[in-house]
Design a protein around this motif. Structure first.
Motif, PDB file in Angstrom:
ATOM      1  N   LYS A  36      38.211  59.474  38.038  1.00  0.00           N
ATOM      2  CA  LYS A  36      39.393  59.475  38.892  1.00  0.00           C
ATOM      3  C   LYS A  36      40.107  60.829  38.894  1.00  0.00           C
ATOM      4  CE  LYS A  36      42.336  57.435  35.255  1.00  0.00           C
ATOM      5  NZ  LYS A  36      43.215  58.607  35.080  1.00  0.00           N
ATOM      6  N   GLU A  63      41.364  56.627  44.230  1.00  0.00           N
ATOM      7  CA  GLU A  63      42.070  55.349  44.306  1.00  0.00           C
ATOM      8  C   GLU A  63      41.144  54.178  43.995  1.00  0.00           C
ATOM      9  OE1 GLU A  63      45.581  54.122  47.324  1.00  0.00           O
ATOM     10  OE2 GLU A  63      43.608  54.286  48.227  1.00  0.00           O
ATOM     11  N   SER A  66      40.924  54.100  40.133  1.00  0.00           N
ATOM     12  CA  SER A  66      42.127  53.998  39.299  1.00  0.00           C
ATOM     13  C   SER A  66      43.205  53.101  39.869  1.00  0.00           C
ATOM     14  CB  SER A  66      42.721  55.399  39.079  1.00  0.00           C
ATOM     15  OG  SER A  66      43.119  55.964  40.320  1.00  0.00           O
ATOM     16  N   GLY A  67      43.014  52.626  41.106  1.00  0.00           N
ATOM     17  CA  GLY A  67      44.070  51.884  41.761  1.00  0.00           C
ATOM     18  C   GLY A  67      45.050  52.834  42.427  1.00  0.00           C
ATOM     19  N   SER A  69      48.450  54.859  43.237  1.00  0.00           N
ATOM     20  CA  SER A  69      49.467  55.482  42.397  1.00  0.00           C
ATOM     21  C   SER A  69      50.434  56.234  43.295  1.00  0.00           C
ATOM     22  CB  SER A  69      48.832  56.443  41.392  1.00  0.00           C
ATOM     23  OG  SER A  69      48.346  57.603  42.042  1.00  0.00           O
ATOM     24  N   LYS A 103      45.934  48.222  44.845  1.00  0.00           N
ATOM     25  CA  LYS A 103      47.206  48.400  44.145  1.00  0.00           C
ATOM     26  C   LYS A 103      47.136  47.884  42.713  1.00  0.00           C
ATOM     27  CE  LYS A 103      51.599  49.503  44.032  1.00  0.00           C
ATOM     28  NZ  LYS A 103      52.041  50.910  44.143  1.00  0.00           N
ATOM     29  N   TYR A 105      44.361  47.271  40.934  1.00  0.00           N
ATOM     30  CA  TYR A 105      43.114  47.536  40.217  1.00  0.00           C
ATOM     31  C   TYR A 105      43.345  48.360  38.957  1.00  0.00           C
ATOM     32  CZ  TYR A 105      38.551  49.263  38.924  1.00  0.00           C
ATOM     33  OH  TYR A 105      37.423  49.578  38.204  1.00  0.00           O
ATOM     34  N   SER A 106      42.598  47.997  37.928  1.00  0.00           N
ATOM     35  CA  SER A 106      42.555  48.759  36.682  1.00  0.00           C
ATOM     36  C   SER A 106      41.159  48.595  36.090  1.00  0.00           C
ATOM     37  CB  SER A 106      43.602  48.248  35.691  1.00  0.00           C
ATOM     38  OG  SER A 106      43.344  48.770  34.392  1.00  0.00           O
ATOM     39  N   PRO A 107      40.609  49.652  35.495  1.00  0.00           N
ATOM     40  CA  PRO A 107      39.294  49.523  34.850  1.00  0.00           C
ATOM     41  C   PRO A 107      39.278  48.464  33.753  1.00  0.00           C
ATOM     42  CG  PRO A 107      39.915  51.833  35.090  1.00  0.00           C
ATOM     43  CD  PRO A 107      41.125  51.023  35.427  1.00  0.00           C
ATOM     44  N   TYR A 108      40.457  48.139  33.217  1.00  0.00           N
ATOM     45  CA  TYR A 108      40.529  47.159  32.139  1.00  0.00           C
ATOM     46  C   TYR A 108      40.419  45.720  32.635  1.00  0.00           C
ATOM     47  CZ  TYR A 108      42.229  51.196  29.537  1.00  0.00           C
ATOM     48  OH  TYR A 108      42.347  52.434  28.961  1.00  0.00           O
ATOM     49  N   LEU A 109      40.547  45.507  33.948  1.00  0.00           N
ATOM     50  CA  LEU A 109      40.472  44.154  34.482  1.00  0.00           C
ATOM     51  C   LEU A 109      39.121  43.506  34.195  1.00  0.00           C
ATOM     52  CD1 LEU A 109      42.282  44.435  37.936  1.00  0.00           C
ATOM     53  CD2 LEU A 109      43.106  43.344  35.849  1.00  0.00           C
TER      54      LEU A 109
END
Length: 232
Positions: A36, A63, A66-67, A69, A103, A105-109
């Motif tokens: 990202k 985006e 990383s979603g 920002s 909006k 999204y996160s890699p941790y999801l």
């Protein structure tokens, strides 16, 4: 892929050598690196060079990883304003659902989803063999609901990011042809920064459409950047 050193490229952008930074960042991208910050810095280099279509493309790529920002949204507005000053209006083709999945999204999801699925599986197995004496109905139902919601989100992201291919025009302008060859009749012309849907590829041409303009036709493959990433 393991750690990739982008310090030299970062030094170039900090010293205002934006063209040099672009070359260094692109050489890293060509190695298959998905990051990202790499995409964001590359986009910013294009923004400072006034190449707004490429800037929008790489901000959108960042985006996807990383979603959304505030930094990305602000810089994309700068790029769009730069195009508007040239008389180019960029309509957004982003639906509310598409904006929503970016909006939040996160890699941790993905990690959270895997943990929840495994926890639910373990609880159901233990209950099946009567190894859990306590009533865990409420907790189990909550887990089932969370797994369901994560599954729906994952399905939507796969559809909007990996199935419904999107792209951005990255050249100053490109003619849209009736068929996959320069010999075909020109039906329209697109400017940099325009969002497109990519339907198929034939040779070195892409069949694209823009629903808002009721436009469908063929453009050279190298005139557009395709918004795709390997990560779900």
């Amino acid at each position: 892929m393991g750690f990739v050193d982008i310090s030299e490229a970062n030094k170039a952008i900090l010293s205002s050598d934006y063209r040099g930074a672009i070359e260094k960042y692109r050489s890293i991208v060509e190695k298959g690196v998905e990051d990202k910050d790499l995409y964001y810095n590359l986009a910013t280099s294009y923004l400072y060079m006034g190449e707004y279509g490429s800037a929008i493309f790489w901000y959108k790529k960042s985006e996807l990883l990383s979603g959304s920002s505030d930094d990305i949204s602000r810089n994309m507005r700068f790029a769009i304003q730069g195009l508007e000053e040239q008389g180019i209006v960029i309509p957004s083709d982003d639906s509310l659902i598409y904006k929503f999945i970016l909006k939040i999204y996160s890699p941790y999801l993905t990690i959270i989803y895997i943990v929840l699925v495994n926890l639910l599986f373990i609880i159901l197995i233990l209950k099946r063999f009567s190894l859990i004496k306590r009533d865990m109905k409420v907790f189990t139902n909550i887990l089932i609901l969370l797994v369901f919601l994560f599954s729906v989100y994952s399905g939507l992201r796969i559809f909007y990011v990996h199935v419904q291919k999107r792209g951005v025009i990255i050249v100053k302008s490109v003619e849209v042809k009736e068929g996959p060859s320069d010999a075909y009749k020109t039906v329209s012309q697109l400017s940099e920064g325009m969002r497109i849907r990519v339907k198929e590829k034939y040779g070195e041409f892409l069949l694209i459409e823009i629903p808002q303009k009721n436009l469908r036709g063929w453009i050279p493959e190298n005139s557009a950047g395709i918004l795709k990433v390997s990560k779900i």
